[in-house]
Scaffold this active site. Structure first.
Site, mmCIF file in Angstrom:
data_model
loop_
_atom_site.group_PDB
_atom_site.id
_atom_site.type_symbol
_atom_site.label_atom_id
_atom_site.label_comp_id
_atom_site.label_asym_id
_atom_site.label_seq_id
_atom_site.Cartn_x
_atom_site.Cartn_y
_atom_site.Cartn_z
ATOM 1 N N CYS A 101 12.333 0.566 1.560
ATOM 2 C CA CYS A 101 11.581 -0.687 1.591
ATOM 3 C C CYS A 101 12.508 -1.833 1.954
ATOM 4 C CB CYS A 101 10.953 -0.930 0.215
ATOM 5 S SG CYS A 101 9.949 -2.417 0.118
ATOM 6 N N HIS A 143 2.004 2.537 0.741
ATOM 7 C CA HIS A 143 3.208 1.760 0.420
ATOM 8 C C HIS A 143 2.990 0.273 0.728
ATOM 9 C CE1 HIS A 143 7.754 1.130 0.482
ATOM 10 N NE2 HIS A 143 7.277 0.014 1.016
ATOM 11 N N GLU A 144 2.473 -0.014 1.920
ATOM 12 C CA GLU A 144 2.296 -1.421 2.314
ATOM 13 C C GLU A 144 1.212 -2.102 1.481
ATOM 14 O OE1 GLU A 144 4.492 -2.843 3.957
ATOM 15 O OE2 GLU A 144 5.428 -1.006 4.661
HETATM 16 ZN ZN ZN Z 1 7.961 -2.028 1.094
#
Ligand code: ZN
Length: 179
Positions: A101, A143-144
């Site tokens: 990330c 994830h986003e």
């Molecule tokens: Zn991220």
């Protein structure tokens, strides 16, 4: 214009982002936000970015997977803007990837997430859209979109032992990487 990335510890990454209203969606400020997110994503080498990562408390995320190859699977998912997204899980079956990330630089962690999801969202024209995603794309989306709920992948790491610095990851693990 490239913006700086908020890193873990910044409280903006830990709150639920605000939904966008239709009038903002059709404004120049929104177009500029999307351009800034795209520039920042490209500059820092991400395949996705969420508005809180550049310090903007709004439910907007971008994903672009072009020529990404994982497990011999070539994925081409053109630049897509997700506004006010809602995720529905379509299976309990999980798949794991080593995630990274931009807001947690230098680390990777192994995360298991549902294999198949549906996302309902508005595009940059404010039109309702629906996408069903499986495999790597399903993980990238989750994830986003987690960023818009104040969740980081670190929260979902299966086991703290499955957390690694990037260099050690490349040296000792290097499988199933998600940039
Ligand atoms: Zn991220």
């Amino acid at each position: 214009m490239k913006r700086s990335i908020c890193r873990m510890g910044n409280p903006i990454l830990r709150k639920k982002a605000e939904k966008l209203g239709k009038s903002f969606l059709l404004s120049d400020s929104f177009s500029q936000l999307v351009l800034d997110m795209k520039d920042s994503m490209d500059h820092y080498g991400g395949i996705g970015i969420a508005a809180p990562q550049i310090g903007v408390d709004l439910q907007v995320a971008l994903i672009e997977l072009m020529g990404i190859n994982r497990y011999g699977e070539e994925i081409n998912f053109p630049l897509t803007v997700f506004v006010n997204p809602e995720v529905t899980y379509l299976t309990d079956d999980l798949q794991g990837f080593w995630e990274g990330c931009l807001s947690v630089p230098g680390l990777r962690g192994y995360v298991e997430r549902p294999k198949k999801i549906r996302v309902n969202y508005l595009n940059e024209e404010g039109e309702e859209q629906e996408i069903v995603a499986e495999g790597f794309l399903a993980t990238v989306l989750q994830h986003e979109l987690d960023h818009l709920l104040g969740i980081l992948y670190i929260d979902r790491v299966k086991d703290p032992k499955l957390l690694s610095y990037q260099e050690e990851f490349e040296q000792f693990i290097n499988t199933k990487a998600l940039d």
